[in-house]
Design an enzyme around this catalytic site. Structure first.
Site, short mmCIF file in Angstrom:
data_model
loop_
_atom_site.label_atom_id
_atom_site.label_comp_id
_atom_site.label_asym_id
_atom_site.label_seq_id
_atom_site.Cartn_x
_atom_site.Cartn_y
_atom_site.Cartn_z
N ASP A 143 0.86 -1.19 0.00
CA ASP A 143 0.00 0.00 0.00
C ASP A 143 0.89 1.23 0.00
O ASP A 143 1.96 1.23 0.61
CB ASP A 143 -0.90 -0.01 1.25
CG ASP A 143 -2.15 0.85 1.08
OD1 ASP A 143 -2.00 2.06 0.82
OD2 ASP A 143 -3.26 0.32 1.20
N SER A 183 -16.98 -3.09 -9.15
CA SER A 183 -18.03 -2.34 -8.47
C SER A 183 -19.34 -2.47 -9.22
O SER A 183 -19.35 -2.64 -10.45
CB SER A 183 -17.61 -0.86 -8.44
OG SER A 183 -18.71 -0.04 -8.13
N TYR A 218 -14.13 7.04 -12.86
CA TYR A 218 -13.90 5.95 -11.88
C TYR A 218 -14.53 4.66 -12.39
O TYR A 218 -13.88 3.61 -12.46
CB TYR A 218 -14.50 6.34 -10.52
CG TYR A 218 -14.62 5.15 -9.59
CD1 TYR A 218 -13.49 4.57 -9.01
CD2 TYR A 218 -15.87 4.58 -9.29
CE1 TYR A 218 -13.61 3.46 -8.18
CE2 TYR A 218 -16.00 3.49 -8.46
CZ TYR A 218 -14.86 2.92 -7.91
OH TYR A 218 -14.97 1.83 -7.09
N LYS A 246 -12.91 0.86 -13.81
CA LYS A 246 -13.26 -0.52 -13.40
C LYS A 246 -13.64 -1.35 -14.63
O LYS A 246 -13.23 -2.50 -14.76
CB LYS A 246 -14.44 -0.49 -12.42
CG LYS A 246 -14.12 0.15 -11.08
CD LYS A 246 -13.16 -0.71 -10.28
CE LYS A 246 -12.71 -0.04 -9.01
NZ LYS A 246 -11.55 -0.69 -8.38
N ASN A 306 -17.88 11.41 0.98
CA ASN A 306 -18.72 11.43 -0.22
C ASN A 306 -19.90 10.49 -0.06
O ASN A 306 -20.94 10.69 -0.65
CB ASN A 306 -17.93 10.91 -1.44
CG ASN A 306 -16.74 11.77 -1.75
OD1 ASN A 306 -16.89 12.97 -1.91
ND2 ASN A 306 -15.55 11.18 -1.81
N ASP A 321 -26.63 10.40 -9.90
CA ASP A 321 -27.18 9.35 -9.04
C ASP A 321 -28.31 8.62 -9.74
O ASP A 321 -29.07 9.21 -10.52
CB ASP A 321 -27.76 9.95 -7.75
CG ASP A 321 -26.72 10.02 -6.64
OD1 ASP A 321 -25.58 9.58 -6.88
OD2 ASP A 321 -27.07 10.50 -5.54
#
Ligand code: NAD
Ligand code: UD1
Length: 342
Positions: A31, A124, A148, A152, A197, A294
């Site tokens: 990490d 995701s 983002y 993925k 967030n 959203d």
């Protein structure tokens, strides 16, 4: 068996390290602490009373990845490392693409070089875009609505191509729904930097008095109470999903894809009520406009993971709220120690 966990100091990674150590896996963490700190790993070792190996290294720096593979004979990699804030990915897409894509390519090159071809990848539910119906199965069409999500989706496609080129690879694409909660000990949990967030960290910071009130993004959705509905899953259940995936990987399945969710949807107002019950605190909120991008609802069909991995989420909404609160109350500043305790 020795497992390399990239991003192991982060929220989901640290909970997965706990479950790996409990199952007697040897754990090596890589990490760069860009969104975490070493204290989470100290606490993982405290909870389990076991040791892990740790490298402060960046996936953007290939020699430092080599170093880990030279030091350890790794059997499988669980790849959590990545940047994950959707809004930020829209403002600084190149940073997101570079970190998430280049970082993954560097990791895959090292795995190839050291002949480590078993990989679990953190994908995701965002790869389903705005789904036409619910619950969402793994066969639903895929799309991306922000950098983002696109990172993925691209990685999923790259991994499929990699397998087509070399059938020695075994790759699990795990599509997480909305991880919440914390380890039941309250030692590790989600520690967002700056203003949260996501909904649950925001609500719990209101409950503990760090933030004045929650903005509820829209009450005019086509959902039972008009607020957004999501499939919240306890992070320990999610971590256990990874543990159940490892034996599957070792059975040489090629590329496998699983939704990790509960199959239940809860609204924003239900989550507020849940945290009020767990904390005994009134959560102040105001209804505002919808957040751009959203969707109204999102919840999983998680039956494939149950059938093929023998995994299903067992923790309830009460557990998610109780453990979120326990972590928040014990660590109001996250892993940062309160002034005077340095
Ligand atoms: P997190 O930010 O807490 O953990 C990610 C970790 O990766 C951090 O410790 C960070 O320091 C590390 N990292 C980032 N870039 C790195 C790099 N270049 N080199 C080395 N380390 C690096 O995030 P999380 O919530 O634990 O998420 C883990 C993974 O799951 C991410 O890939 C995320 O996109 C994915 N995911 C998360 C959620 C969620 O809601 N938390 C949902 C779906 C998918
Ligand atoms: C977000 C990401 C998604 C990612 C997922 C899990 C966005 C647009 N999407 O999804 O890509 O896969 O996290 O990490 O960021 N809400 C409020 N007030 C708040 C925060 C949230 O009302 O302050 C509502 C949202 O409108 C939504 C629900 O709470 O209905 C959950 O929001 P959040 O926790 O941000 O997760 P997602 O939107 O599902």
């Amino acid at each position: 068996m020795k497992i390399l966990v990239t991003g192991g100091a982060g929220y989901i990674g640290s909970h997965t390290c706990v479950e790996l150590l409990k199952e007697n896996y040897d754990v090596v963490v890589l990490d760069n602490f860009s969104n975490s700190c070493e204290e989470s790993l100290n606490r993982v070792q405290k909870i389990t009373d076991k040791k892990l190996s740790f490298y402060k290294a960046d996936l953007l720096d290939p020699p430092s990845i080599d170093h880990v593979f030279e030091d350890h004979k790794i059997d499988a990699v669980i790849h959590f490392a990545g940047l994950k804030a959707v809004g930020e990915s829209v403002s600084i897409p190149l940073k997101y693409y570079h970190n998430n894509l280049t970082g993954t390519f560097n990791l895959l090159s090292a795995m190839d070089k050291y002949t480590v071809k078993n990989l679990v990848f953190s994908s995701s539910a965002t790869v389903y875009g705005d789904p036409a119906s619910f619950p969402i199965t793994e066969k639903f069409p895929l799309s991306a609505t922000n950098p983002y999500g696109r990172s993925k989706l691209v990685i999923e496609e790259v991994l499929q191509d990699l397998y087509k080129s070399d059938k020695d690879w075994n790759i699990a694409l795990l599509r997480y729904f909305n991880p919440v909660g914390a380890h039941e000990s309250g030692e590790i949990g989600e520690d967002p930097q700056g203003l949260p967030n996501n909904l649950m960290p925001y609500i719990s910071q209101v409950a503990v008095g760090l933030l004045p009130r929650l903005k509820v993004f829209g009450k005019d959705y086509n959902t039972p109470d008009g607020t957004g509905v999501r499939d919240y899953i306890h992070v320990t259940d999610l971590a256990l999903g990874h543990i159940q995936t490892l034996p599957k990987l070792l059975s040489n399945p090629g590329v496998v894809i699983y939704n990790l969710g509960t199959g239940n949807g809860f609204s924003v107002l239900e989550m507020i009520k849940g945290l009020e019950k767990a904390s005994g605190q009134k959560i102040s909120y105001q209804i505002t406009d919808r957040r751009p991008g959203d969707i109204a609802a999102c919840f999983a069909d998680a039956t494939k993971a149950k059938k093929e991995l023998g995994w299903e989420a067992t923790k309830s909404l009460d557990d998610m709220c109780k453990d979120t609160w326990n972590w928040q109350k014990k660590n109001p500043q996250g892993y940062r120690k309160p002034a005077g305790e340095q």
